[in-house]
Write a protein that holds these residues in place. Sequence first.
Motif, PDB file in Angstrom:
ATOM      1  N   UNK A   1       0.813  -1.116   0.161  1.00  0.00           N
ATOM      2  CA  UNK A   1      -0.078   0.091  -0.113  1.00  0.00           C
ATOM      3  C   UNK A   1       0.970   1.310   0.017  1.00  0.00           C
ATOM      4  N   UNK A   2       0.858   2.160  -0.992  1.00  0.00           N
ATOM      5  CA  UNK A   2       1.504   3.414  -1.197  1.00  0.00           C
ATOM      6  C   UNK A   2       0.519   4.428  -0.677  1.00  0.00           C
ATOM      7  N   UNK A   3       1.025   5.275   0.343  1.00  0.00           N
ATOM      8  CA  UNK A   3       0.172   6.302   0.744  1.00  0.00           C
ATOM      9  C   UNK A   3       0.265   7.383  -0.509  1.00  0.00           C
ATOM     10  N   UNK A   4      -0.686   8.377  -0.296  1.00  0.00           N
ATOM     11  CA  UNK A   4      -0.676   9.338  -1.524  1.00  0.00           C
ATOM     12  C   UNK A   4       0.625  10.103  -1.400  1.00  0.00           C
ATOM     13  N   UNK A   5       1.179  10.379   0.064  1.00  0.00           N
ATOM     14  CA  UNK A   5       2.314  11.434   0.037  1.00  0.00           C
ATOM     15  C   UNK A   5       3.430  10.592  -0.601  1.00  0.00           C
ATOM     16  N   UNK A   6       3.567   9.090  -0.534  1.00  0.00           N
ATOM     17  CA  UNK A   6       4.613   8.516  -1.220  1.00  0.00           C
ATOM     18  C   UNK A   6       4.528   8.327  -2.746  1.00  0.00           C
ATOM     19  N   UNK A   7       3.360   8.326  -3.248  1.00  0.00           N
ATOM     20  CA  UNK A   7       2.970   8.284  -4.655  1.00  0.00           C
ATOM     21  C   UNK A   7       3.389   9.817  -5.146  1.00  0.00           C
ATOM     22  N   UNK A   8       3.162  10.839  -4.411  1.00  0.00           N
ATOM     23  CA  UNK A   8       3.490  12.328  -4.841  1.00  0.00           C
ATOM     24  C   UNK A   8       4.923  12.307  -5.009  1.00  0.00           C
ATOM     25  N   UNK A   9       5.438  11.843  -4.053  1.00  0.00           N
ATOM     26  CA  UNK A   9       7.076  11.979  -3.964  1.00  0.00           C
ATOM     27  C   UNK A   9       7.663  11.118  -5.188  1.00  0.00           C
ATOM     28  N   UNK A  10       7.232   9.915  -5.634  1.00  0.00           N
ATOM     29  CA  UNK A  10       7.820   9.012  -6.419  1.00  0.00           C
ATOM     30  C   UNK A  10       7.325   9.249  -7.926  1.00  0.00           C
TER      31      UNK A  10
ATOM     32  N   UNK B   1      -4.851  15.330  -6.303  1.00  0.00           N
ATOM     33  CA  UNK B   1      -4.233  15.057  -7.618  1.00  0.00           C
ATOM     34  C   UNK B   1      -3.875  13.473  -7.980  1.00  0.00           C
ATOM     35  N   UNK B   2      -3.435  12.931  -6.796  1.00  0.00           N
ATOM     36  CA  UNK B   2      -3.365  11.432  -6.742  1.00  0.00           C
ATOM     37  C   UNK B   2      -4.470  10.671  -7.063  1.00  0.00           C
ATOM     38  N   UNK B   3      -5.587  11.061  -6.659  1.00  0.00           N
ATOM     39  CA  UNK B   3      -6.693  10.227  -6.905  1.00  0.00           C
ATOM     40  C   UNK B   3      -7.303  10.572  -8.050  1.00  0.00           C
ATOM     41  N   UNK B   4      -6.999  11.697  -8.808  1.00  0.00           N
ATOM     42  CA  UNK B   4      -7.605  12.042 -10.063  1.00  0.00           C
ATOM     43  C   UNK B   4      -6.836  11.266 -11.118  1.00  0.00           C
ATOM     44  N   UNK B   5      -5.421  10.920 -11.028  1.00  0.00           N
ATOM     45  CA  UNK B   5      -4.796  10.151 -11.646  1.00  0.00           C
ATOM     46  C   UNK B   5      -4.891   8.857 -11.693  1.00  0.00           C
ATOM     47  N   UNK B   6      -5.121   8.214 -10.306  1.00  0.00           N
ATOM     48  CA  UNK B   6      -5.563   6.976 -10.243  1.00  0.00           C
ATOM     49  C   UNK B   6      -6.881   6.534 -10.786  1.00  0.00           C
TER      50      UNK B   6
END
Length: 231
Positions: free
Chosen positions: A173-182, A194-199
Amino acid sequence: MCAKVLIVEDEEAISALLSYNLEKEGFAVSVAADGDDTMLTVKENRPDLILLDWMLPNVSGIELCRQLRGQMDTREIPVIMLTARGEEEDRVRGLMTGADDYVTKPFSMSELVARMRAVLRRASPAVAGDVASFADIVLDRQLCRVRRGERDVHLGPTEFRLLDVLMQRPGRVFSREQLLDRVWGQDVYVESRTVDVHVGRLRKALNRRGDKDPIRTVRSSGYALDETYTG
């Protein structure tokens, strides 16, 4: 997305030689010359593997390895120690500090690259090659192409990077913050929404009628690829 390697070496001639040869092998290379530079580089552009010289100014490679292993955000990054110290006691000390492998100078580039790929395969198999797969999804980094079953999946650059990150650790499980960073990078300000939109866009592209949704939403946590998820 090729594997990202951070070379930590204070001798410019050696770091330049390593950079040249590793880039020829297809790695994305960055360089740091000391401990402070290393921690800053890791924070801004997390590498998939660190080549860490033992003898560094101010902070030794051993101490730097200990610091990396002591922080939650960096403890899982594979580290290969590079050193002229070949005694068994020194090798044991390096490995006990948390290094994944230990290469004694002088070494051949072919041996170093082989060891790097071996460490990457153990730590993150999806990053070690150009092609990653999960269930019926295949992602080709070199061709920037994604297929699901028999059909091509057309993704934008951000959705491609997002899928690549998720495929590197299926089930995690990647948190939204981890996905933003990577996906976007730590030096870019983007709202977590923004992560939710792109998912959502990634799901729409991956899933056609009757397809199983491979992306699991973990409430209040983030997202994961999950082969057992029923959608």
